[in-house]
Design a protein around this motif. Structure first.
Motif, mmCIF file in Angstrom:
data_model
loop_
_atom_site.group_PDB
_atom_site.id
_atom_site.type_symbol
_atom_site.label_atom_id
_atom_site.label_comp_id
_atom_site.label_asym_id
_atom_site.label_seq_id
_atom_site.Cartn_x
_atom_site.Cartn_y
_atom_site.Cartn_z
ATOM 1 N N LEU A 94 -25.260 -49.431 7.847
ATOM 2 C CA LEU A 94 -24.887 -48.163 8.474
ATOM 3 C C LEU A 94 -25.957 -47.102 8.277
ATOM 4 O O LEU A 94 -26.267 -46.350 9.200
ATOM 5 C CB LEU A 94 -23.550 -47.660 7.928
ATOM 6 N N LYS A 95 -26.523 -47.040 7.080
ATOM 7 C CA LYS A 95 -27.593 -46.069 6.829
ATOM 8 C C LYS A 95 -28.789 -46.342 7.732
ATOM 9 O O LYS A 95 -29.386 -45.419 8.275
ATOM 10 C CB LYS A 95 -27.997 -46.091 5.358
ATOM 11 N N ASN A 96 -29.135 -47.607 7.906
ATOM 12 C CA ASN A 96 -30.239 -47.965 8.798
ATOM 13 C C ASN A 96 -29.942 -47.540 10.230
ATOM 14 O O ASN A 96 -30.807 -47.006 10.922
ATOM 15 C CB ASN A 96 -30.514 -49.467 8.754
ATOM 16 N N PHE A 97 -28.721 -47.780 10.684
ATOM 17 C CA PHE A 97 -28.347 -47.397 12.038
ATOM 18 C C PHE A 97 -28.406 -45.885 12.212
ATOM 19 O O PHE A 97 -28.949 -45.383 13.201
ATOM 20 C CB PHE A 97 -26.947 -47.913 12.386
ATOM 21 N N ILE A 98 -27.888 -45.158 11.245
ATOM 22 C CA ILE A 98 -27.887 -43.690 11.318
ATOM 23 C C ILE A 98 -29.308 -43.157 11.371
ATOM 24 O O ILE A 98 -29.606 -42.230 12.126
ATOM 25 C CB ILE A 98 -27.091 -43.089 10.142
ATOM 26 N N GLU A 99 -30.184 -43.729 10.593
ATOM 27 C CA GLU A 99 -31.587 -43.319 10.619
ATOM 28 C C GLU A 99 -32.206 -43.538 12.000
ATOM 29 O O GLU A 99 -32.967 -42.720 12.494
ATOM 30 C CB GLU A 99 -32.399 -44.053 9.553
ATOM 31 N N LYS A 100 -31.863 -44.642 12.633
ATOM 32 C CA LYS A 100 -32.412 -44.964 13.959
ATOM 33 C C LYS A 100 -31.920 -43.981 15.017
ATOM 34 O O LYS A 100 -32.680 -43.600 15.904
ATOM 35 C CB LYS A 100 -32.053 -46.385 14.355
ATOM 36 N N ILE A 101 -30.652 -43.589 14.957
ATOM 37 C CA ILE A 101 -30.143 -42.696 16.006
ATOM 38 C C ILE A 101 -30.572 -41.262 15.783
ATOM 39 O O ILE A 101 -30.494 -40.456 16.705
ATOM 40 C CB ILE A 101 -28.611 -42.798 16.161
ATOM 41 N N LYS A 102 -31.029 -40.933 14.578
ATOM 42 C CA LYS A 102 -31.508 -39.567 14.312
ATOM 43 C C LYS A 102 -32.899 -39.338 14.881
ATOM 44 O O LYS A 102 -33.327 -38.214 15.031
ATOM 45 C CB LYS A 102 -31.534 -39.298 12.801
#
Length: 74
Positions: free
Chosen positions: A65-73
């Motif tokens: 989830l942290k990786n995904f959040i970083e990508k969408i930011k």
């Protein structure tokens, strides 16, 4: 596992967690194609972005989830 997921949910503000008892709600299980439990499904903008079935750890989900959040930011 539910108490651990409830604690986990506090880490991600603005998210909603919906624990579902698939035995009591078989129509929901069918809608989300859940055939075995436990299952952890994450949706973003109406799209399934993560699905973990049976053997997974909270730390594994947290990292993804942290990786995904970083990508969408970006």
């Amino acid at each position: 596992m539910l108490p651990r997921l409830e604690e986990f949910s506090k880490e991600f503000e603005g998210t909603k967690f919906f624990p579902i008892d698939t035995k009591k709600n078989p129509e929901v299980a069918g809608e989300f194609l859940v055939f075995v439990t436990p299952v952890f499904i994450v949706y973003y903008d109406g799209m399934e972005i993560l699905k973990k079935i049976r053997f997974f750890s909270i730390s594994q989900i947290r990292d993804e989830l942290k990786n995904f959040i970083e990508k969408i930011k970006l």
